[in-house]
Design a protein around this motif. Structure first.
Motif, PDB file in Angstrom:
ATOM      1  N   VAL A 126      -1.130   8.620   0.053  1.00  0.00           N
ATOM      2  CA  VAL A 126      -0.796  10.037  -0.128  1.00  0.00           C
ATOM      3  C   VAL A 126      -1.901  10.822   0.585  1.00  0.00           C
ATOM      4  O   VAL A 126      -3.076  10.724   0.214  1.00  0.00           O
ATOM      5  CB  VAL A 126      -0.729  10.424  -1.615  1.00  0.00           C
ATOM      6  CG1 VAL A 126      -0.359  11.892  -1.762  1.00  0.00           C
ATOM      7  CG2 VAL A 126       0.296   9.556  -2.344  1.00  0.00           C
ATOM      8  N   THR A 150      -4.228  -4.162  -0.345  1.00  0.00           N
ATOM      9  CA  THR A 150      -4.398  -2.708  -0.241  1.00  0.00           C
ATOM     10  C   THR A 150      -5.865  -2.349  -0.012  1.00  0.00           C
ATOM     11  O   THR A 150      -6.182  -1.409   0.722  1.00  0.00           O
ATOM     12  CB  THR A 150      -3.827  -2.019  -1.497  1.00  0.00           C
ATOM     13  OG1 THR A 150      -2.475  -2.476  -1.681  1.00  0.00           O
ATOM     14  CG2 THR A 150      -3.815  -0.514  -1.359  1.00  0.00           C
ATOM     15  N   ASP A 153       1.537  -1.019  -4.871  1.00  0.00           N
ATOM     16  CA  ASP A 153       2.847  -1.328  -5.461  1.00  0.00           C
ATOM     17  C   ASP A 153       2.706  -2.423  -6.507  1.00  0.00           C
ATOM     18  O   ASP A 153       1.954  -3.387  -6.316  1.00  0.00           O
ATOM     19  CB  ASP A 153       3.806  -1.859  -4.381  1.00  0.00           C
ATOM     20  CG  ASP A 153       4.383  -0.738  -3.534  1.00  0.00           C
ATOM     21  OD1 ASP A 153       4.235   0.436  -3.914  1.00  0.00           O
ATOM     22  OD2 ASP A 153       4.969  -1.063  -2.478  1.00  0.00           O
ATOM     23  N   GLN A 169       0.541   1.955 -12.289  1.00  0.00           N
ATOM     24  CA  GLN A 169       0.292   1.526 -10.915  1.00  0.00           C
ATOM     25  C   GLN A 169      -1.195   1.708 -10.637  1.00  0.00           C
ATOM     26  O   GLN A 169      -1.777   2.699 -11.112  1.00  0.00           O
ATOM     27  CB  GLN A 169       1.085   2.443  -9.972  1.00  0.00           C
ATOM     28  CG  GLN A 169       1.729   1.745  -8.816  1.00  0.00           C
ATOM     29  CD  GLN A 169       2.588   2.717  -8.002  1.00  0.00           C
ATOM     30  OE1 GLN A 169       3.223   3.627  -8.543  1.00  0.00           O
ATOM     31  NE2 GLN A 169       2.611   2.507  -6.699  1.00  0.00           N
ATOM     32  N   TRP A 199       0.830  -1.216   0.000  1.00  0.00           N
ATOM     33  CA  TRP A 199       0.000   0.000   0.000  1.00  0.00           C
ATOM     34  C   TRP A 199       0.855   1.254   0.000  1.00  0.00           C
ATOM     35  O   TRP A 199       1.919   1.322   0.599  1.00  0.00           O
ATOM     36  CB  TRP A 199      -0.892  -0.032   1.240  1.00  0.00           C
ATOM     37  CG  TRP A 199      -0.234  -0.672   2.433  1.00  0.00           C
ATOM     38  CD1 TRP A 199       0.795  -0.180   3.176  1.00  0.00           C
ATOM     39  CD2 TRP A 199      -0.536  -1.953   2.990  1.00  0.00           C
ATOM     40  NE1 TRP A 199       1.150  -1.072   4.174  1.00  0.00           N
ATOM     41  CE2 TRP A 199       0.347  -2.170   4.076  1.00  0.00           C
ATOM     42  CE3 TRP A 199      -1.469  -2.957   2.669  1.00  0.00           C
ATOM     43  CZ2 TRP A 199       0.321  -3.332   4.860  1.00  0.00           C
ATOM     44  CZ3 TRP A 199      -1.488  -4.102   3.456  1.00  0.00           C
ATOM     45  CH2 TRP A 199      -0.595  -4.271   4.523  1.00  0.00           C
ATOM     46  N   ARG A 200       0.391   2.226  -0.706  1.00  0.00           N
ATOM     47  CA  ARG A 200       1.025   3.576  -0.727  1.00  0.00           C
ATOM     48  C   ARG A 200      -0.075   4.589  -0.424  1.00  0.00           C
ATOM     49  O   ARG A 200      -1.102   4.608  -1.097  1.00  0.00           O
ATOM     50  CB  ARG A 200       1.588   3.901  -2.108  1.00  0.00           C
ATOM     51  CG  ARG A 200       2.696   3.031  -2.574  1.00  0.00           C
ATOM     52  CD  ARG A 200       4.030   3.365  -1.933  1.00  0.00           C
ATOM     53  NE  ARG A 200       4.792   2.145  -1.785  1.00  0.00           N
ATOM     54  CZ  ARG A 200       5.742   1.937  -0.879  1.00  0.00           C
ATOM     55  NH1 ARG A 200       6.059   2.896  -0.028  1.00  0.00           N
ATOM     56  NH2 ARG A 200       6.365   0.795  -0.806  1.00  0.00           N
ATOM     57  N   PHE A 212       2.573   8.391  -8.294  1.00  0.00           N
ATOM     58  CA  PHE A 212       2.441   6.996  -8.723  1.00  0.00           C
ATOM     59  C   PHE A 212       2.861   6.855 -10.181  1.00  0.00           C
ATOM     60  O   PHE A 212       2.802   7.811 -10.953  1.00  0.00           O
ATOM     61  CB  PHE A 212       0.992   6.511  -8.575  1.00  0.00           C
ATOM     62  CG  PHE A 212       0.468   6.558  -7.161  1.00  0.00           C
ATOM     63  CD1 PHE A 212       1.188   6.002  -6.121  1.00  0.00           C
ATOM     64  CD2 PHE A 212      -0.748   7.163  -6.863  1.00  0.00           C
ATOM     65  CE1 PHE A 212       0.713   6.045  -4.813  1.00  0.00           C
ATOM     66  CE2 PHE A 212      -1.234   7.212  -5.562  1.00  0.00           C
ATOM     67  CZ  PHE A 212      -0.500   6.645  -4.534  1.00  0.00           C
TER      68      PHE A 212
END
Ligand SMILES: Cc1cc2nc3c(=O)[nH]c(=O)nc-3n(C[C@H](O)[C@H](O)[C@H](O)COP(=O)(O)O)c2cc1C
Length: 190
Positions: free
Chosen positions: A48, A117, A101, A158, A45-46, A154
């Motif tokens: 923002v 995610t 990711d 992605q 997981w990302r 990103f």
């Protein structure tokens, strides 16, 4: 709040107050997010986190993308549509964009990173609810738009699976009324 109660009473709330949410609370949400299960412990997981004027910058990108897609709209329609695009990220004081990711090694499978995610997103929704915050998971065309992904840091290929809109609820909605699991379940025994 007990976990089963949180699961059963959570619901999407899109109308929130403009009041800022303390960073400490946002961190609680992110901490809940990263407790999600994930195969091979890749933590795919990302997040923002957009607050304040960062939301306006995202709105500007959304408007730019719209303009590039629909340059031939009449000036009146265009002005209204662009204003709508610009204001979208301002619907809540906190916006968490969630990316996935790409697999970094052969044994890691894309769908599993997406699943993990998504579980992290649900943890955020539940944690927000437990804290008395309102939250709504949104996607829309913006989530598939390369320029928006780029703005958020990103890669174009992605997956951006969520814009989580979070704030203090404007009102208490009635309890959710959801169908039972029965129509979606087959019992196999033996
Ligand atoms: C992957 C995903 C994408 C979603 N995208 C949107 C969206 O773009 N706009 C929207 O209004 N709701 C969106 N939702 C929220 C659903 O509409 C909402 O969860 C559904 O109506 C059920 O309501 P509840 O969350 O109150 O149970 C999305 C939910 C998920 C899981």
């Amino acid at each position: 709040m007990e976990v089963l109660e949180a699961i059963h009473t959570r619901q999407s709330i899109g109308k929130v107050k403009p009041d800022p949410v303390p960073r400490e609370w946002i961190e609680k949400l992110l901490s809940a997010a990263v407790q999600a299960p994930n195969h091979y412990k890749v933590r795919p997981w990302r997040f923002v986190v957009l607050t304040g004027a960062a939301r306006e910058r995202l709105g500007d990108v959304m408007a730019k993308v719209f303009l590039e897609k629909y340059p031939d709209l009449s000036p009146d329609l265009l002005a209204t549509a662009l204003e709508k695009e610009r204001s979208k990220p301002l619907r809540s004081p906190v916006l968490i964009a969630v990316g996935v990711d790409k697999p970094s090694e052969p044994r890691v499978i894309e769908i599993e990173n997406i699943c993990a995610t998504a579980a992290a997103c649900q943890n955020i929704l539940l944690a927000a609810h437990a804290l008395g915050l309102a939250a709504k998971w949104r996607t829309g065309e913006a989530a598939r738009e390369p320029q928006i992904k780029q703005f958020l840091g990103f890669e174009p290929d992605q997956h951006l699976i969520a814009f989580l809109y979070i704030g203090y609820p404007e009102f208490e909605p009635p309890p959710p009324d959801r169908p039972s699991f029965e129509g979606n379940t087959t019992w196999m025994d033996p």
